[in-house]
Write an enzyme that holds these catalytic residues in place. Structure first.
Site, short mmCIF file in Angstrom:
data_model
loop_
_atom_site.label_atom_id
_atom_site.label_comp_id
_atom_site.label_asym_id
_atom_site.label_seq_id
_atom_site.Cartn_x
_atom_site.Cartn_y
_atom_site.Cartn_z
N GLU A 31 -1.19 -1.45 -4.91
CA GLU A 31 -2.39 -0.67 -5.21
C GLU A 31 -2.08 0.38 -6.27
OE1 GLU A 31 -5.59 2.25 -2.95
OE2 GLU A 31 -4.43 0.83 -1.76
N ASP A 61 0.89 -1.17 0.00
CA ASP A 61 0.00 0.00 0.00
C ASP A 61 0.93 1.21 0.00
OD1 ASP A 61 -2.33 1.62 0.28
OD2 ASP A 61 -1.90 1.79 2.42
N ASP A 89 -2.35 0.97 7.48
CA ASP A 89 -1.58 0.84 6.23
C ASP A 89 -1.12 -0.60 6.01
OD1 ASP A 89 -1.48 3.67 5.27
OD2 ASP A 89 -0.55 3.96 7.22
#
Length: 173
Positions: A67, A8, A139
Site C-alpha cells: 500500500e 499493509d 491489518d
C-alpha cells in the site's frame, strides 16, 4: 501461477497476506502481522525488514505488492509510515521481487467495489473472496486486500492484452 505477497505497512504493526493466483482464481496461503517491539524507530524498521524477509523465505512469492503512503493528519506519522514501507520494499528488492504499489482507494475499490469502504467491509470481502472460515485480523485483512488488488490488476492487464492481440490479428488478416 503466481504467489503474491501483499503488505499493509505500519511502524507498529505491519500486516502481510499471501495468496496463490491460478488463472482467475485466488487461493489463501497465509496471513498475519509483524508486531514491532520497543519505542526507537530504527530497531522497529529492522524488525519489519527481518519479518518481511522471513515471510519471503517461507512463502517464496513471485510478486510483491504494498500500500502507498497516504497523507495522514500528522506529518510525523506519514514519515514513519514511509520509512516502514521502505524497510519492507528493501526486503522485497533484496529477494529480486518487483514492487507494485497501490493507493488505499485503489485497493478498496478493487476488493469492495467502493474506494471509501471501511475496515469492516474490507475484512468481510477478503473473508468472502478467499473463502476463509473466519475474518483475519484487520491489518492482515488489509494486506490480503493489497494482494487481491494486485491479482485483480494483473488479471485485468492480461485480459486487456488478450483483447489487443485479437484486435491486431483481426487487422492483419
Amino acid at each position: 501461477m503466481a504467489i503474491i505477497l501483499g503488505i499493509d505497512p505500519g511502524s507498529r504493526i505491519t500486516g502481510y497476506g499471501v495468496i496463490k493466483q491460478v488463472g482467475a482464481k485466488a487461493e489463501y496461503l497465509g496471513s498475519g502481522c509483524i508486531r514491532m517491539q520497543g519505542d526507537a524507530l530504527a530497531p522497529r524498521l529492522k524488525q519489519i525488514f527481518d519479518g518481511v524477509s522471513e515471510i519471503i523465505a517461507q512463502f517464496q512469492p513471485t510478486e510483491f505488492a504494498i500500500e502507498q503512503v497516504f497523507m495522514a493528519k500528522n506529518p510525523d506519522s506519514a514519515l514513519k509510515l514511509g520509512q516502514a514501507r521502505g524497510a519492507a520494499i528493501v526486503a522485497a528488492t533484496n529477494h529480486d521481487l518487483q514492487v507494485a504499489e497501490y493507493s488505499a482507494r485503489q485497493i478498496k475499490q478493487s476488493v469492495v467495489g467502493k474506494g471509501n469502504a471501511d475496515k469492516k467491509q474490507v475484512q468481510h470481502m477478503v473473508t468472502y473472496l478467499l473463502k476463509l472460515k473466519a475474518s483475519p485480523q484487520a491489518d492482515a485483512a488489509d494486506a490480503l486486500a493489497v494482494a487481491l488488488c494486485h491479482s485483480h490488476t494483473q488479471q485485468s492487464l492480461i485480459k486487456m492484452l488478450g483483447q489487443a492481440t485479437k484486435t491486431v490479428r483481426g487487422r492483419l488478416r
